[in-house]
Design a protein around this motif. Sequence first.
Motif, short mmCIF file in Angstrom:
data_model
loop_
_atom_site.label_atom_id
_atom_site.label_comp_id
_atom_site.label_asym_id
_atom_site.label_seq_id
_atom_site.Cartn_x
_atom_site.Cartn_y
_atom_site.Cartn_z
N ASP A 2 34.14 -15.94 -55.42
CA ASP A 2 33.78 -14.18 -56.07
C ASP A 2 35.04 -13.29 -55.12
O ASP A 2 35.84 -13.37 -54.25
N THR B 156 37.72 -9.64 -55.91
CA THR B 156 37.99 -8.42 -56.82
C THR B 156 38.74 -7.78 -56.25
O THR B 156 39.69 -7.80 -55.21
N ASP C 46 36.59 -8.96 -61.77
CA ASP C 46 35.92 -9.60 -60.62
C ASP C 46 36.23 -10.63 -61.18
O ASP C 46 36.34 -11.28 -62.59
#
Length: 177
Positions: free
Chosen positions: A166, A168, A151
């Motif tokens: 964000d 991932t 992450d």
Amino acid sequence: MRTSWRFSSFCVVSLALLGAGCEPAPSPAPTVSGAALEQRTDRAVGDVKLLCEIPQDGSYFELKQTATGYEGVVATQVYDPWDCRCIYLKREVVGQYSFCQFAASDPRIVSCWRREPNGTAGKMGMFSTKVTRQSLVIGGSGQEATQQLMDIGVVNQDPGQTPRRDFTYELSDCTAG
């Protein structure tokens, strides 16, 4: 007047069918190891410290060392709205940092921040963490599925910027340089 309109529309349609001005998208080079970081020619020159790539579409996040510190870049494939056959790579700088700390146990775990002229930590930072997800398979006899992820969080509170983003990635798709 009618002849010129037909001729111009013929030219536009012909060029659209031929794909003039549209070069095919470069296929992403397979990353084999840390040595593949230097072989990428579509990236800016710099010392790449962290690279996380999605192999299916070639988009990636990279943290590289520059002459003035560190820079975080996100690249995604974007389709041309005028010609759906054209795909290009859009690179976006999401942060410029003064300092970065790399974990001794795994250099893919990074914390970066920008130092302001008055000596305080700035409104811009980047961090990466390793995450392990375990889930129980439904209908199975107690079987568990484990997934290793990376992450990445980017904070940029400068005016006009997205405050937090964000990302991932699969842990196996991330390499440290």
